[in-house]
Structures are given as C-alpha cells and as structure tokens.
Motif scaffolding. Structure first.
Motif, PDB file in Angstrom:
ATOM      1  N   LYS A   2       0.846  -1.191   0.000  1.00  0.00           N
ATOM      2  CA  LYS A   2       0.000   0.000   0.000  1.00  0.00           C
ATOM      3  C   LYS A   2       0.883   1.244   0.000  1.00  0.00           C
ATOM      4  O   LYS A   2       1.978   1.242   0.564  1.00  0.00           O
ATOM      5  CB  LYS A   2      -0.889   0.024   1.244  1.00  0.00           C
ATOM      6  N   ILE A   3       0.389   2.289  -0.628  1.00  0.00           N
ATOM      7  CA  ILE A   3       1.034   3.592  -0.538  1.00  0.00           C
ATOM      8  C   ILE A   3       0.003   4.563   0.008  1.00  0.00           C
ATOM      9  O   ILE A   3      -1.030   4.813  -0.619  1.00  0.00           O
ATOM     10  CB  ILE A   3       1.591   4.059  -1.891  1.00  0.00           C
ATOM     11  N   GLU A   5      -1.112   8.122   0.767  1.00  0.00           N
ATOM     12  CA  GLU A   5      -0.749   9.373   0.110  1.00  0.00           C
ATOM     13  C   GLU A   5      -1.877  10.391   0.187  1.00  0.00           C
ATOM     14  O   GLU A   5      -3.009  10.072   0.537  1.00  0.00           O
ATOM     15  CB  GLU A   5      -0.430   9.115  -1.362  1.00  0.00           C
ATOM     16  N   LYS A   7      -3.198  12.717  -2.710  1.00  0.00           N
ATOM     17  CA  LYS A   7      -2.941  12.792  -4.150  1.00  0.00           C
ATOM     18  C   LYS A   7      -2.601  14.188  -4.635  1.00  0.00           C
ATOM     19  O   LYS A   7      -1.848  14.366  -5.595  1.00  0.00           O
ATOM     20  CB  LYS A   7      -4.143  12.240  -4.929  1.00  0.00           C
ATOM     21  N   PRO A  12       3.721  12.805  -2.903  1.00  0.00           N
ATOM     22  CA  PRO A  12       3.086  11.629  -3.495  1.00  0.00           C
ATOM     23  C   PRO A  12       3.089  11.663  -5.021  1.00  0.00           C
ATOM     24  O   PRO A  12       3.236  10.618  -5.664  1.00  0.00           O
ATOM     25  CB  PRO A  12       1.659  11.689  -2.939  1.00  0.00           C
ATOM     26  N   ARG A  16       4.285   8.751  -7.620  1.00  0.00           N
ATOM     27  CA  ARG A  16       3.436   8.202  -8.673  1.00  0.00           C
ATOM     28  C   ARG A  16       4.062   8.370 -10.053  1.00  0.00           C
ATOM     29  O   ARG A  16       3.986   7.470 -10.893  1.00  0.00           O
ATOM     30  CB  ARG A  16       2.046   8.858  -8.627  1.00  0.00           C
ATOM     31  N   LEU A  25       2.627   1.184 -11.498  1.00  0.00           N
ATOM     32  CA  LEU A  25       1.488   1.709 -10.751  1.00  0.00           C
ATOM     33  C   LEU A  25       0.555   0.605 -10.255  1.00  0.00           C
ATOM     34  O   LEU A  25      -0.112   0.761  -9.234  1.00  0.00           O
ATOM     35  CB  LEU A  25       0.701   2.695 -11.612  1.00  0.00           C
ATOM     36  N   GLU A  29      -1.559  -0.580  -3.898  1.00  0.00           N
ATOM     37  CA  GLU A  29      -2.870   0.007  -3.634  1.00  0.00           C
ATOM     38  C   GLU A  29      -2.635   1.394  -3.047  1.00  0.00           C
ATOM     39  O   GLU A  29      -1.898   1.544  -2.064  1.00  0.00           O
ATOM     40  CB  GLU A  29      -3.646  -0.855  -2.638  1.00  0.00           C
ATOM     41  N   PHE A  30      -3.241   2.402  -3.628  1.00  0.00           N
ATOM     42  CA  PHE A  30      -3.058   3.773  -3.160  1.00  0.00           C
ATOM     43  C   PHE A  30      -4.206   4.132  -2.213  1.00  0.00           C
ATOM     44  O   PHE A  30      -5.383   4.022  -2.576  1.00  0.00           O
ATOM     45  CB  PHE A  30      -2.998   4.741  -4.338  1.00  0.00           C
ATOM     46  N   GLU A  32      -5.851   7.062   0.187  1.00  0.00           N
ATOM     47  CA  GLU A  32      -5.876   8.505   0.388  1.00  0.00           C
ATOM     48  C   GLU A  32      -5.859   8.863   1.873  1.00  0.00           C
ATOM     49  O   GLU A  32      -6.588   8.282   2.682  1.00  0.00           O
ATOM     50  CB  GLU A  32      -7.118   9.106  -0.279  1.00  0.00           C
ATOM     51  N   PRO A  55       4.260  10.644   1.323  1.00  0.00           N
ATOM     52  CA  PRO A  55       3.617   9.333   1.403  1.00  0.00           C
ATOM     53  C   PRO A  55       4.371   8.377   2.331  1.00  0.00           C
ATOM     54  O   PRO A  55       5.494   8.653   2.754  1.00  0.00           O
ATOM     55  CB  PRO A  55       3.705   8.834  -0.045  1.00  0.00           C
ATOM     56  N   MET A  57       5.001   4.016   2.289  1.00  0.00           N
ATOM     57  CA  MET A  57       4.782   2.732   1.628  1.00  0.00           C
ATOM     58  C   MET A  57       4.763   1.643   2.696  1.00  0.00           C
ATOM     59  O   MET A  57       5.682   1.551   3.512  1.00  0.00           O
ATOM     60  CB  MET A  57       5.889   2.451   0.611  1.00  0.00           C
TER      61      MET A  57
END
Length: 205
Positions: A2-3, A5, A7, A12, A16, A25, A29-30, A32, A55, A57
C-alpha cells in the motif's frame, strides 16, 4: 503493498510519476490520507511514519518506508528490468544524486516553506512566519533562473535522458503555482522543458 498518500500533495505525485515511468502503478494500492483533517496525525498513521508526512509505503510484511526518494529507491532496486531513473553508471548515479539534492534543498523545500508560511494552510499545527515564507519565495525564483540556464541546449536536466531529477523539478514547478510562482516569460528553456515533461503519460497520473 500500500502507498498512503494525499494525491494533491507534491511528494506523493513524485512517487506516482516515478512508478508510472517504470510501469509499476499496478504494484500498489493507493490509500488517500486527508492531511487537512489531520489523518496523518492519528496514532495509527504515526506508528507507520513518526514524521507524520505523506507518502508512506507499507509492504506486505508490515514494513513501512517513508520519504519520497527512499520509496523511489526501493522501486529502482526491486525492479531493475524497468527503465532506470536514478542512473546506470557511477557517473550517472552521482550526477542524478547531485541534482536531486540541489532540487530538494534549493527548490522543493523552499517552495514548501513558502506554501506553509504564507498561506496559513497548517496554521492549526504550526506558527507561520510570513517573512520566512517570502524569503523562500526569492530562493525558489533564483533556482528557477539557474534551472533555465542549465536547460539551455538540453532536453533533460542531466545525463541526456529523463531521470528522477526531471520528475522532482517538474512536480516542484507545478506545485509552486499554488503560491503564485510561475515560469517567467524570459525563461524559455525552462518553459520548453516543462511543456515536454507535461506531455509524458506519467505527468497525468
């Protein structure tokens, strides 16, 4: 993995763009994080990153890695068959690192300080000093002039190819707009470079 972040935040976006250029990418899983609401200040988030920044990770084994370039380094080393963005040869690696540090300390950080100290965005959790923010604005404008000269006759910032230096500089130029710092009409090299990078698919993520 997971990241975590925000957006709209520049750090972040740097991650990306880096992942996009390497075609990675889909490897994460991003998630928010609303920094305005203080979701980065919660005990759960602080346990992942005591610096409370985005961010972060989070690997499948629970390991958490913060800091933009540390995350980018992970992807560079973990996926060596994808396009390299931190240099191939010792000279390239050194030049990219040199530019990353120049951009970080003389461009990105002053832009962030200008934002934090002149907009009041984080006034509920810091003491903004407008004079410092305006001094940082001057530093940013001077670096953009320096960057314009560097790009005279060059397609990219260093190594004659696209690298993380271009990503970090591009995202900083874009972020600077929130404090009304823009490329000046006479900075034609910088503007041409920015327009080229903006056309890359990674600039759209």
């Amino acid at each position: 993995m997971k990241i975590l972040e925000t957006k709209t935040a520049p750090n972040p976006r740097r991650v990306r763009m880096f992942m996009s250029e390497k075609g990675l990418l889909d490897q994460a899983e991003f998630v928010e994080v609303d920094i305005l609401k203080g979701e980065n200040l919660t005990p759960d988030y602080v346990a992942k990153n005591p610096m409370k920044k985005v961010p972060v990770m989070e690997l499948d084994d629970g390991t958490c890695i913060a800091e933009t370039m540390a995350i980018c380094r992970y992807f560079e080393e973990s996926y060596p068959d994808t396009p390299t963005l931190l240099g191939d040869t010792p000279v390239e690696k050194a030049l990219v690192e040199q530019w990353l540090r120049w951009i970080e300390f003389s461009f990105f950080m002053p832009t962030g300080m200008c934002f934090q100290h002149t907009t009041g965005y984080f006034k509920d959790r810091m003491n903004p000093i407008r004079e410092w923010g305006e001094e940082c604005r001057t530093t940013v404008e001077k670096f953009m002039h320096f960057l314009d000269k560097q790009l005279d006759g060059r397609e990219y910032i260093c190594c004659d190819r696209f690298t993380a230096a271009d990503i970090n500089a591009f995202t900083t130029v874009a972020f600077a707009r929130v404090v009304d710092i823009r490329i000046k009409p006479e900075q034609t090299n910088l503007q041409a470079w920015y327009d080229r990078i903006k056309q890359r698919p990674s600039a759209q993520v």
